[in-house]
Scaffold this active site. Structure first.
Site, PDB file in Angstrom:
ATOM      1  N   SER A   1       0.798  -1.230   0.000  1.00  0.00           N
ATOM      2  CA  SER A   1       0.000   0.000   0.000  1.00  0.00           C
ATOM      3  C   SER A   1       0.831   1.280   0.000  1.00  0.00           C
ATOM      4  O   SER A   1       0.291   2.369  -0.159  1.00  0.00           O
ATOM      5  CB  SER A   1      -0.975   0.023   1.184  1.00  0.00           C
TER       6      SER A   1
ATOM      7  N   LYS B   1       0.778   3.788   6.903  1.00  0.00           N
ATOM      8  CA  LYS B   1       0.096   4.764   6.051  1.00  0.00           C
ATOM      9  C   LYS B   1       0.605   6.174   6.374  1.00  0.00           C
ATOM     10  O   LYS B   1       1.213   6.418   7.401  1.00  0.00           O
ATOM     11  CB  LYS B   1      -1.424   4.764   6.305  1.00  0.00           C
TER      12      LYS B   1
END
Length: 148
Positions: free
Chosen positions: A63, A100
């Site tokens: 990600s 993230k």
């Protein structure tokens, strides 16, 4: 969550000094031959500012690939740094660790997002109903250029 981390404590009981190219390595035209291997470097001292609150972690998932963080990369995570908008963080969300960007909504200060760096994954709006904590801020990512 797409990118997870496997967290390990750092062993500071040993020193692993290695030769260090003090003058840098040119990525353009070669420099005149000079012997820069006069100093040594201990990566623990160079990469870790707060030993008591710093951990290593391996990345699992994709990600964050658009910022060059890939599966298998080694992260240096400092838990003593106050997370700010735009930091890459390891967050604990609903029982799982995830890697993230943290983004604060300027229009609504009560909204916080976890943002991937891969368009295949959605942003995550963190709500008060979720179990959430920023576990640490990523200070370095180390890449193995000899993929196995």
């Amino acid at each position: 969550m797409a990118s997870e981390v496997i967290i390990r404590e750092i062993d500071f009981s040993t020193v692993a000094e290695q030769p260090y190219v003090d003058g840098g390595v040119r990525a353009g035209f070669p420099s005149p031959g000079q012997d820069y291997l006069e100093q040594t470097l201990d990566l623990n001292r160079r990469l870790v500012t707060h030993p008591e609150s710093t951990f290593f972690a391996n990345v699992v998932g994709d990600s964050m690939i658009d910022v060059g963080i890939e599966e298998g990369d080694l992260l240096v995570i400092d838990r003593s740094i106050e997370p700010r908008d735009g930091h890459i963080v390891v967050a604990f969300l609903d029982g799982e660790f995830t890697l993230k960007f943290i983004r604060l909504d300027k229009q609504n200060p009560n909204h916080l997002y976890l943002v991937p760096a891969n368009s295949e994954y959605p942003e995550i709006l963190v709500t008060s109903e979720q179990q959430f904590v920023v576990w640490g801020v990523v200070t370095y990512s180390i890449k193995n250029r000899l993929k196995r």
